[in-house]
Write an enzyme that holds these catalytic residues in place. Structure first.
Site, PDB file in Angstrom:
ATOM      1  N   ASP A  58       0.842  -1.217  -0.153  1.00 29.14           N
ATOM      2  CA  ASP A  58      -0.032  -0.069   0.049  1.00 29.14           C
ATOM      3  C   ASP A  58       0.813   1.377  -0.103  1.00 29.14           C
ATOM      4  OD1 ASP A  58      -1.971  -1.544  -0.071  1.00 29.14           O
ATOM      5  OD2 ASP A  58      -3.184  -0.913   1.880  1.00 29.14           O
ATOM      6  N   ASP A  59       0.144   2.444  -0.375  1.00 31.00           N
ATOM      7  CA  ASP A  59       0.660   3.836  -0.250  1.00 31.00           C
ATOM      8  C   ASP A  59       1.703   4.179  -1.500  1.00 31.00           C
ATOM      9  OD1 ASP A  59      -0.919   3.714   1.843  1.00 31.00           O
ATOM     10  OD2 ASP A  59       0.580   3.645   3.086  1.00 31.00           O
ATOM     11  N   HIS A  74       3.919  -2.504   3.348  1.00 28.88           N
ATOM     12  CA  HIS A  74       3.830  -1.080   2.462  1.00 28.88           C
ATOM     13  C   HIS A  74       5.173  -1.054   1.939  1.00 28.88           C
ATOM     14  CE1 HIS A  74       0.702  -0.805   5.861  1.00 28.88           C
ATOM     15  NE2 HIS A  74       0.257   0.181   5.133  1.00 28.88           N
TER      16      HIS A  74
END
Length: 714
Positions: free
Chosen positions: A96-97, A249
């Protein structure tokens, strides 16, 4: 002095509306600058940033089957929503991100080393900043999912914001890689047991728009940086052979522990028969990504181009902001220091220019359709306490200007008429008919105090002085526009003249009140028609000929400033454009020697910096101010703006005290900064555009009322 009454008003031309085109290009430039900042703020997640996180626990509206089902929810159909789990012996790593320019390449390198695939839930802002990484992710067979554009908790956002977040992310993906994705993960999400009454409506809305929502089975919690071993333990399946969707992440902070954990986890699970694949493949489905063509593709490419340009442009804009800040505050400091020095020098009890100058002077009054003002002008000269002759040069007036002057029948006043030829020609005509060697020039809408001419000619006691600038004051200062110009005259023009006087390079003698030595005028070639700022042109020519130009602060003249925004625009447009013309005309002085070179290397650069460059760049302050208030931190931005305003007020108060003016007019200074100053910026921008495009500007006559009279002095 009463205004003349009972006279036939001259036929006035029909008033034209202000052409909107005069605002168009400058306004578009300012709007473009603001749009650039906003776009850059979007790309860097500075604009619309929202860090609120939902802590709701109510689950009354969530279908119970979803709370115990798989992590991928399909709410796209009209029937009941369904959920899916990863197939056995499949591990869907999700990141993610990102993408992040530091950590995403390391993740991709590890995935390539173990011939594995994964799903990257990207934010639109990171996509726009790192397009090459998106293309690499897709080229190496990985999957892209959407994680919104600015990473807000969608439970707090409106339907419009939700639509915008998804559409902008898709737009960024289309522009970077020519794809869209139907796979979505909400920011701050967890496993399906965390679904609540606020999250579920978001899933349904996005399902209705064709999105699969991917939650997780396992959260590695690598964002907490708990240690490599802890991350590995969290990712190991609880039951042998069980498929999982795991959250890690690749952005949002330091991710070295994530990288180290992957290097342990992947060979271990591959040894146990697991394959690392995408979320879609773990469900036995086709890729969620689809190619984009046609208008959507080119729209995305345009968006990415402008987004990347906005990011690249910011350092340049900040540098320009620093330049204008240095120029503005540098000018303030220089004006303050030199005005104090000038005041101490000229107000000493023993200060003198030399022996008192008592020789008579000729006052030239060029007039074109000045019937409203000319009576007050000529009467004020008749009260002069210095011997003068007055020559009114009628430049082809079509009103009663000549008749009014003749009916006054004042001694020492004569009228010379000529066909309409312009102000410069009118003044040259007056010079040719002047009896005396000291020549004073004024405008037909200006009135002198009785002592003005006497104060104006005293510096000629110094034989090096070729011209003297007087102190022009705004007479019609009771209106709001007049008050703003009054502030500008006192705070800007007159402090400027003190500064330039000390530096020996005054660039402009105001047309409203100035005096010249005939010898100096002859050497400079008289008034020139080469520019629209004939007074600035002449002043620069005098410097180049080696004459001193000084400032006489007590030689006050009261002029009628423009009474409407339209007239003010016309006047300042002519002034700024004419100043540029004069600078260009005398540009070779920069390379000259002697007095001409001194003016060229000191005076011209100062005029360029303080009268052209600084005002031209000053709108950056306002653009950044609007951006800061609307999109970043309004309290801090407004506090900084208030601090700058306080400095302005303090400086203006000093200027008013120095000029013996009442401070009450400064009450309109804050509004002046908001409205009037912006108008001056637009004028200068348009002047630049006119100069760069080779346009020509003709002389424009301003409408006068004749309301200005010299104040009664005791």
């Amino acid at each position: 002095m009463p205004r003349p009454r009972g006279r036939r008003a001259a036929t006035r031309p029909r008033r034209r509306a202000v052409p909107p085109l005069r605002f168009l290009l400058p306004s578009l430039l300012l709007v473009t600058l603001l749009a650039t900042l906003v776009l850059r703020g979007l790309v860097t997640n500075e604009v619309f940033h929202d860090e609120r996180i939902n802590i709701s626990v109510d689950k009354d509206t969530v279908p119970p089957a979803l709370l115990t089902g798989g992590p991928v929810i399909d709410a796209r159909g009209k029937g009941k929503p369904v959920s899916y789990r990863a197939q056995d012996h499949t591990m869907a790593l999700t990141f993610d991100d990102g993408p992040d320019p530091v950590w995403t390449p390391k993740v991709l390198d590890i995935l390539a080393e173990y011939h594995a695939h994964a799903t990257f839930f990207v934010t639109g802002s990171m996509v726009a900043r790192n397009p090459a990484l998106i293309r690499r992710i897709i080229a190496e067979g990985h999957e892209i999912g959407l994680h919104t554009f600015t990473h807000p908790d969608l439970t707090f956002q409106s339907d419009r914001r939700l639509t915008w977040e998804m559409a902008q992310t898709q737009l960024a993906l289309a522009g970077v890689a020519g794809v869209h994705s139907s796979l979505f993960r909400p920011p701050y999400s967890s496993d399906v047991t965390a679904l609540d009454d606020l999250t579920w409506p978001v899933v349904k809305k996005l399902g209705a728009r064709g999105y699969l929502t991917a939650f997780i089975d396992v959260d590695a919690e690598d964002w907490k940086r708990p240690g490599v071993d802890a991350i590995v333990r969290a990712c190991l399946p609880k039951h042998p052979g069980e498929g999982q969707i795991e959250l890690m992440h690749d952005a949002g902070g330091e991710r070295s522990q994530t990288i180290a954990a992957l290097q342990i986890l992947m060979p271990k699970l591959q040894g146990e028969g697991y394959r690392f694949t995408t979320v879609s493949q773990s469900l036995g489905a086709e890729s969620s990504m689809a190619r984009v063509t046609g208008f959507q593709l080119w729209e995305g490419k345009a968006f990415i181009t402008f987004a990347q340009w906005s990011v690249l442009a910011l350092p340049g804009l900040v540098a320009l902001l620093a330049v204008v800040g240095a120029l503005v505050f540098g000018r303030f400091a220089l004006m303050l220091f030199l005005s104090i020095k000038h005041t101490r020098r000229t107000r000493r009890a023993d200060f003198t220019w030399g022996p008192p100058v008592t020789e008579p002077a000729t006052v030239l009054v060029p007039a074109y359709n000045e019937q409203e003002c000319i009576a007050n002008t000529v009467r004020s000269l008749a009260e002069s306490d210095h011997p003068i002759e007055v020559i009114v040069i009628d430049d082809g007036s079509s009103d009663d200007t000549v008749k009014i002057v003749e009916e006054l029948a004042l001694p020492g006043v004569r009228v010379i008429s000529q066909p309409n030829s312009g102000k410069a020609t009118a003044l040259n005509t007056g010079i040719a008919h002047a009896t005396h060697d000291l020549i004073v020039m004024m405008d037909g809408d200006t009135v002198f105090e009785p002592s003005t001419v006497r104060e104006l000619v005293q510096p000629f006691a110094d034989p090096r002085v070729g011209a003297v600038a007087g102190n022009a004051k705004v007479g019609n200062r009771d209106s709001l526009i007049g008050a703003w110009q009054h502030i500008e005259y006192v705070m800007g023009f007159n402090l400027d003249r003190r500064m330039y006087d000390e530096l020996g390079c005054m660039p402009t003698i105001p047309g409203a009140v100035g005096a010249y030595r005939r010898e100096a005028l002859d050497q400079a070639g008289g008034m020139s028609e080469d520019t629209l700022a004939e007074d600035t042109d002449l002043t620069m020519a005098l410097h180049i000929e080696g004459w001193k130009v000084v400032y006489a602060e007590n030689a006050r003249a009261w002029t009628e400033a423009p009474g409407s925004m339209s007239q003010l625009w016309s006047q300042r447009y002519r002034w700024s454009y004419g100043t540029m013309q004069a600078m260009w005309k005398h540009r070779r002085a920069v390379f000259a020697s002697g007095p001409a070179g001194r003016f060229g290397r000191i005076g011209l650069p100062l005029v360029a910096m303080f009268m052209v460059i600084a005002p031209l760049l000053a709108p950056l302050f306002d653009v950044f101010l609007v951006y800061g208030v609307l999109f970043v931190d309004a309290p801090k931005t407004l506090t900084a703006a208030l601090g700058a305003l306080v400095i302005q007020v303090a400086f203006a108060a000093y200027a008013f005290w120095l000029d013996k003016e009442k401070l009450s007019h400064l009450i309109s200074l804050p509004l002046q900064q908001v409205v009037y100053r912006q108008l001056m910026y637009l004028v200068l921008l348009q002047s630049w555009i006119t100069a760069l495009t080779g346009g020509r500007l003709r002389w424009q006559k301003l409408r006068r009322t004749g309301e200005v009279e010299a104040p009664v002095t005791s």
